[in-house]
Design a protein around this motif. Structure first.
Motif, mmCIF file in Angstrom:
data_model
loop_
_atom_site.group_PDB
_atom_site.id
_atom_site.type_symbol
_atom_site.label_atom_id
_atom_site.label_comp_id
_atom_site.label_asym_id
_atom_site.label_seq_id
_atom_site.Cartn_x
_atom_site.Cartn_y
_atom_site.Cartn_z
ATOM 1 N N SER A 249 -3.300 34.725 47.388
ATOM 2 C CA SER A 249 -3.744 35.781 48.289
ATOM 3 C C SER A 249 -2.844 35.850 49.512
ATOM 4 C CB SER A 249 -5.189 35.540 48.743
ATOM 5 O OG SER A 249 -5.287 34.353 49.518
ATOM 6 N N LEU A 250 -2.933 37.000 50.198
ATOM 7 C CA LEU A 250 -2.229 37.220 51.457
ATOM 8 C C LEU A 250 -3.247 37.535 52.539
ATOM 9 C CD1 LEU A 250 0.652 39.604 50.271
ATOM 10 C CD2 LEU A 250 0.872 37.178 50.841
ATOM 11 N N ASN A 251 -2.845 37.357 53.771
ATOM 12 C CA ASN A 251 -3.644 37.861 54.882
ATOM 13 C C ASN A 251 -3.931 39.339 54.651
ATOM 14 O OD1 ASN A 251 -3.171 39.539 57.575
ATOM 15 N ND2 ASN A 251 -4.337 37.714 58.092
ATOM 16 N N VAL A 252 -5.130 39.788 55.028
ATOM 17 C CA VAL A 252 -5.531 41.167 54.722
ATOM 18 C C VAL A 252 -4.587 42.196 55.339
ATOM 19 C CG1 VAL A 252 -7.148 41.327 56.682
ATOM 20 C CG2 VAL A 252 -7.479 42.761 54.654
ATOM 21 N N ALA A 253 -4.030 41.906 56.508
ATOM 22 C CA ALA A 253 -3.100 42.852 57.126
ATOM 23 C C ALA A 253 -1.804 42.940 56.331
ATOM 24 C CB ALA A 253 -2.815 42.440 58.572
ATOM 25 N N ALA A 254 -1.292 41.779 55.888
ATOM 26 C CA ALA A 254 -0.075 41.778 55.072
ATOM 27 C C ALA A 254 -0.326 42.447 53.732
ATOM 28 C CB ALA A 254 0.422 40.352 54.879
ATOM 29 N N ALA A 255 -1.462 42.139 53.117
ATOM 30 C CA ALA A 255 -1.789 42.733 51.822
ATOM 31 C C ALA A 255 -1.925 44.250 51.921
ATOM 32 C CB ALA A 255 -3.078 42.124 51.285
ATOM 33 N N SER A 256 -2.490 44.720 53.021
ATOM 34 C CA SER A 256 -2.652 46.170 53.172
ATOM 35 C C SER A 256 -1.305 46.871 53.237
ATOM 36 C CB SER A 256 -3.485 46.484 54.421
ATOM 37 O OG SER A 256 -2.784 46.158 55.615
ATOM 38 N N ALA A 257 -0.354 46.304 53.942
ATOM 39 C CA ALA A 257 0.971 46.925 54.038
ATOM 40 C C ALA A 257 1.630 47.020 52.666
ATOM 41 C CB ALA A 257 1.850 46.131 54.998
ATOM 42 N N VAL A 258 1.524 45.952 51.880
ATOM 43 C CA VAL A 258 2.094 45.963 50.530
ATOM 44 C C VAL A 258 1.408 47.036 49.676
ATOM 45 C CG1 VAL A 258 2.429 44.617 48.425
ATOM 46 C CG2 VAL A 258 2.746 43.530 50.650
ATOM 47 N N ALA A 259 0.074 47.079 49.734
ATOM 48 C CA ALA A 259 -0.683 48.030 48.925
ATOM 49 C C ALA A 259 -0.410 49.468 49.342
ATOM 50 C CB ALA A 259 -2.176 47.724 49.033
ATOM 51 N N TRP A 261 2.242 50.760 50.680
ATOM 52 C CA TRP A 261 3.578 51.196 50.272
ATOM 53 C C TRP A 261 3.624 51.466 48.761
ATOM 54 C CZ3 TRP A 261 7.840 53.406 51.561
ATOM 55 C CH2 TRP A 261 8.967 53.297 50.738
ATOM 56 N N GLU A 262 3.078 50.557 47.988
ATOM 57 C CA GLU A 262 3.165 50.698 46.535
ATOM 58 C C GLU A 262 2.303 51.846 46.021
ATOM 59 O OE1 GLU A 262 4.468 50.216 42.798
ATOM 60 O OE2 GLU A 262 5.214 49.105 44.550
ATOM 61 N N LEU A 263 1.158 52.095 46.670
ATOM 62 C CA LEU A 263 0.218 53.099 46.192
ATOM 63 C C LEU A 263 0.328 54.432 46.932
ATOM 64 C CD1 LEU A 263 -2.942 50.845 45.725
ATOM 65 C CD2 LEU A 263 -1.287 51.569 44.002
ATOM 66 N N ARG A 264 1.387 54.596 47.705
ATOM 67 C CA ARG A 264 1.551 55.847 48.451
ATOM 68 C C ARG A 264 1.562 57.032 47.497
ATOM 69 N NH1 ARG A 264 6.207 53.395 47.524
ATOM 70 N NH2 ARG A 264 8.115 54.573 47.110
ATOM 71 N N ALA A 265 1.116 58.153 47.987
ATOM 72 C CA ALA A 265 1.041 59.352 47.159
ATOM 73 C C ALA A 265 2.451 59.843 46.835
ATOM 74 C CB ALA A 265 0.261 60.442 47.874
ATOM 75 N N SER A 266 2.645 60.265 45.596
ATOM 76 C CA SER A 266 3.934 60.826 45.218
ATOM 77 C C SER A 266 4.109 62.209 45.833
ATOM 78 C CB SER A 266 4.044 60.911 43.699
ATOM 79 O OG SER A 266 2.994 61.707 43.177
ATOM 80 N N LEU A 267 5.329 62.622 45.999
ATOM 81 C CA LEU A 267 5.593 63.924 46.591
ATOM 82 C C LEU A 267 5.070 65.016 45.671
ATOM 83 C CD1 LEU A 267 9.227 63.364 47.894
ATOM 84 C CD2 LEU A 267 7.116 63.405 49.234
ATOM 85 N N PRO A 268 4.558 66.130 46.235
ATOM 86 C CA PRO A 268 4.029 67.203 45.379
ATOM 87 C C PRO A 268 5.127 67.849 44.549
ATOM 88 C CG PRO A 268 4.026 67.824 47.724
ATOM 89 C CD PRO A 268 4.418 66.407 47.659
#
Length: 268
Positions: A249-259, A261-268
């Motif tokens: 696991s990661l600290n919740v703040a670090a984990a949120s940044a990773v999540a 970025w990876e789950l950002r919405a794709s461009l329309p």
């Protein structure tokens, strides 16, 4: 600009910077009268740009014509309390590292549907109580494409002074509100929910199907125990961050940044 020199800790008007607790500043019984404290010229400027209304300033004397000059001019006709540095430290209980504090009116909470109306990616902060983590999550949310932040009532107040400071004013940039309904209610607004948790059936963060979801709510849990079993079970997806060296696991703040970025919405 009304500059008021204070010479004692009991000067009328300065109690908002000293004796009032965070709960009293929030004024739960009359939210429309609630106050929060923003610290440093940069953060106060971000709040003013976002339309927040100042009620009073506390400023070291040397900053009145220095770092705080533009802030004071922008705040208009509100009291500006000043005094010796040592007195101000005694008043607030900490060193004014940036020389200026601003008391600002707390906005009325917005309905979840309004905050999420045009959102493609939101984060649900569930039970996170550390003010530093709250501030860091907001900063990552603003930087990494999160359109709105929802918080359960078991989470820390984003307008806590330390959370505001750590966020560098990002709490004023991303729409947010309290989520009083079950997290599953976001399905009614068209969101799929992704609980960030380590379970036997969780899917990796980079799973292709997550990228194609039009509207996604990313659920981040408390620092210690993470998300509750009920929340995990109710989510549409359970998602883990793949990690090395047997780190689980990661600290919740670090984990949120990773999540984010990876789950950002794709461009329309």
């Amino acid at each position: 600009m009304a500059v008021i020199e204070i010479t004692s800790l009991s000067h009328p008007g300065v109690e908002v910077f000293s004796t009032l607790t965070e709960a009293q500043l929030r004024n739960r019984l009359e939210p429309a009268k609630g106050i929060f404290i923003a610290e440093s010229p940069k953060v106060i400027s971000v709040a003013l740009d976002a339309g927040y209304q100042p009620t009073a300033l506390l400023c070291e004397r040397r900053h009145i014509e220095g770092d705080a000059r533009n802030i004071i001019q922008r705040c208009g006709d509100i009291p500006v309390y000043t005094g010796e540095r040592q007195l101000l430290e005694q008043l607030t209980g900490y060193t004014l590292t940036r020389g200026v504090l601003c008391a600002m009116r707390r906005p009325s909470p917005q309905p979840v549907a309004d905050v999420c109306r045009d959102a493609r990616r939101v984060v649900v902060i569930d039970g996170v109580v550390d003010t530093t983590n709250i501030g860091a999550i907001f900063r990552s949310a603003a930087a990494l494409g999160i359109d709105a932040v929802l918080l359960t009532r078991s989470s820390c107040d984003p307008l806590n002074r330390r959370a505001v400071r750590v966020s560098m004013g990002s709490v004023f940039l991303v729409p947010w509100t309290w989520l009083d309904a079950p997290i599953s209610s976001l399905n009614d607004l068209g969101f799929k929910t992704a609980a960030m948790a380590l379970t036997d059936d969780s899917i990796p963060l980079n799973a292709p199907q997550l990228k194609t979801i039009p509207r996604l709510a990313i659920i981040m849990g408390t620092e210690g125990d993470g998300l509750s079993p009920a929340t995990i079970q109710a989510a549409d997806y359970v998602v883990r961050i793949p990690m090395s060296h047997h780190v689980d696991s990661l600290n919740v703040a670090a984990a949120s940044a990773v999540a984010f970025w990876e789950l950002r919405a794709s461009l329309p």
